[in-house]
Design a protein around this motif. Sequence first.
Motif, mmCIF file in Angstrom:
data_model
loop_
_atom_site.group_PDB
_atom_site.id
_atom_site.type_symbol
_atom_site.label_atom_id
_atom_site.label_comp_id
_atom_site.label_asym_id
_atom_site.label_seq_id
_atom_site.Cartn_x
_atom_site.Cartn_y
_atom_site.Cartn_z
ATOM 1 N N THR A 196 -23.112 6.669 4.848
ATOM 2 C CA THR A 196 -23.462 5.613 3.904
ATOM 3 C C THR A 196 -23.337 4.260 4.586
ATOM 4 N N LEU A 197 -24.360 3.451 4.466
ATOM 5 C CA LEU A 197 -24.342 2.102 5.036
ATOM 6 C C LEU A 197 -23.800 1.130 3.998
ATOM 7 N N ILE A 198 -22.790 0.361 4.386
ATOM 8 C CA ILE A 198 -22.198 -0.658 3.515
ATOM 9 C C ILE A 198 -22.323 -2.001 4.210
ATOM 10 N N ALA A 199 -22.838 -2.987 3.507
ATOM 11 C CA ALA A 199 -23.072 -4.299 4.107
ATOM 12 C C ALA A 199 -21.762 -5.014 4.397
ATOM 13 N N ALA A 200 -21.825 -5.973 5.302
ATOM 14 C CA ALA A 200 -20.650 -6.778 5.651
ATOM 15 C C ALA A 200 -20.148 -7.531 4.423
ATOM 16 N N GLY A 201 -18.829 -7.665 4.316
ATOM 17 C CA GLY A 201 -18.233 -8.429 3.236
ATOM 18 C C GLY A 201 -18.086 -7.672 1.929
ATOM 19 N N LYS A 202 -18.251 -6.356 1.953
ATOM 20 C CA LYS A 202 -18.140 -5.549 0.739
ATOM 21 C C LYS A 202 -16.797 -4.813 0.705
ATOM 22 N N GLU A 203 -16.212 -4.749 -0.475
ATOM 23 C CA GLU A 203 -14.956 -4.039 -0.648
ATOM 24 C C GLU A 203 -15.231 -2.555 -0.841
ATOM 25 N N ILE A 204 -14.546 -1.729 -0.070
ATOM 26 C CA ILE A 204 -14.717 -0.281 -0.166
ATOM 27 C C ILE A 204 -13.709 0.306 -1.142
ATOM 28 N N VAL A 205 -12.467 -0.127 -1.021
ATOM 29 C CA VAL A 205 -11.382 0.284 -1.921
ATOM 30 C C VAL A 205 -10.577 -0.968 -2.238
ATOM 31 N N TYR A 206 -10.167 -1.136 -3.484
ATOM 32 C CA TYR A 206 -9.350 -2.291 -3.823
ATOM 33 C C TYR A 206 -7.924 -1.853 -4.148
ATOM 34 N N GLU A 207 -6.976 -2.728 -3.895
ATOM 35 C CA GLU A 207 -5.573 -2.431 -4.154
ATOM 36 C C GLU A 207 -5.360 -2.106 -5.628
ATOM 37 N N GLY A 208 -4.665 -1.022 -5.899
ATOM 38 C CA GLY A 208 -4.427 -0.580 -7.264
ATOM 39 C C GLY A 208 -5.481 0.368 -7.794
ATOM 40 N N GLN A 209 -6.531 0.602 -7.027
ATOM 41 C CA GLN A 209 -7.611 1.484 -7.486
ATOM 42 C C GLN A 209 -7.115 2.919 -7.615
ATOM 43 N N GLN A 210 -7.485 3.564 -8.716
ATOM 44 C CA GLN A 210 -7.177 4.967 -8.919
ATOM 45 C C GLN A 210 -8.355 5.809 -8.449
ATOM 46 N N LYS A 235 -3.654 -6.912 2.157
ATOM 47 C CA LYS A 235 -3.015 -7.140 0.865
ATOM 48 C C LYS A 235 -3.144 -8.628 0.547
ATOM 49 N N GLU A 236 -3.461 -8.915 -0.709
ATOM 50 C CA GLU A 236 -3.625 -10.303 -1.143
ATOM 51 C C GLU A 236 -2.446 -10.715 -2.016
ATOM 52 N N LEU A 237 -1.898 -11.891 -1.732
ATOM 53 C CA LEU A 237 -0.745 -12.385 -2.467
ATOM 54 C C LEU A 237 -1.186 -13.173 -3.699
ATOM 55 N N GLN A 238 -0.225 -13.486 -4.558
ATOM 56 C CA GLN A 238 -0.537 -14.183 -5.803
ATOM 57 C C GLN A 238 -1.150 -15.558 -5.551
ATOM 58 N N LEU A 246 -1.596 8.871 -2.786
ATOM 59 C CA LEU A 246 -0.949 8.042 -3.800
ATOM 60 C C LEU A 246 -1.846 7.934 -5.027
ATOM 61 N N ARG A 247 -1.246 7.759 -6.180
ATOM 62 C CA ARG A 247 -2.044 7.652 -7.409
ATOM 63 C C ARG A 247 -2.892 6.389 -7.413
ATOM 64 N N ARG A 248 -2.404 5.336 -6.787
ATOM 65 C CA ARG A 248 -3.150 4.090 -6.684
ATOM 66 C C ARG A 248 -3.139 3.628 -5.232
ATOM 67 N N SER A 249 -4.234 3.066 -4.793
ATOM 68 C CA SER A 249 -4.285 2.555 -3.425
ATOM 69 C C SER A 249 -3.306 1.397 -3.273
ATOM 70 N N ASP A 250 -2.540 1.406 -2.195
ATOM 71 C CA ASP A 250 -1.548 0.360 -1.977
ATOM 72 C C ASP A 250 -2.102 -0.824 -1.189
ATOM 73 N N GLN A 251 -3.395 -0.791 -0.871
ATOM 74 C CA GLN A 251 -4.021 -1.877 -0.126
ATOM 75 C C GLN A 251 -5.518 -1.859 -0.376
ATOM 76 N N SER A 252 -6.176 -2.916 0.043
ATOM 77 C CA SER A 252 -7.625 -3.018 -0.095
ATOM 78 C C SER A 252 -8.279 -2.817 1.265
#
Length: 228
Positions: free
Chosen positions: A19-33, A49-52, A75-81
């Motif tokens: 699968t081709l994914i363009a630059a600047g696209k998020e594949i998995v986000y932190e907290g994603q189930q 990881k992004e801070l507050q 893990l049930r949720r991704s711990d990073q993006s």
Amino acid sequence: MTLGERETKALEALQGPRTLIAAGKEIVYEGQQQHAAYVVADGWACSYKELQDGARQVIDIQIPGDFLGLRSFLLRRSDQSFTTLTDVVVTKIATDRLVDTFHAVPRLAVALLWAASRDEAMVVEHLVSVGRRDAVARTVHFLLELGAKLKLVGHGSATEFPCPLSQSVLADALGITSIHLNRVLRQLRESELLIFRDGWVTFLDRERLAALTGFDYSYLDLETTALR
């Protein structure tokens, strides 16, 4: 680590279509189930990881041949993006079939455990850099590591490698500001140690660079015999 024919076929069977994914696209986000693991076939990505306050710490850079999310897919949720830094080609790992595959081909399980262990060793070195090495040493250590990984997969040589990282991404990986990084790179260039210009890193004196930061390739385990 070199896989045998049986392990290679088993790993290929676990992967979906490219699968081709363009630059600047998020594949998995932190907290994603229900997140997945991927193999990078081409291109560059990073985990972070992004801070507050909006600040970002880049955890690692993924290049061709690397896994995305291998350490955290259970893990049930991704711990990073994970996001793409260039156009990227990935294959998705069928994690629901991993256990059965590991029973059938246990040496593949060893190989993936080795890959996860090496990733962990690199994260430990990055932690040491951010916590204890000065800006020059952590920059040199990171680029030497990246160069060694790229050479292993045929994307560079002992003296230079392509590096599409922006200074802002590299600064986020090193835990310093872009302005500070610019000063460090200028210092290294003027000291005739390395040049980072036009998407390429060139080591002008690799031995001095390794001595400067105490760089030791052993943690990358480039000559492992675990599958032999």
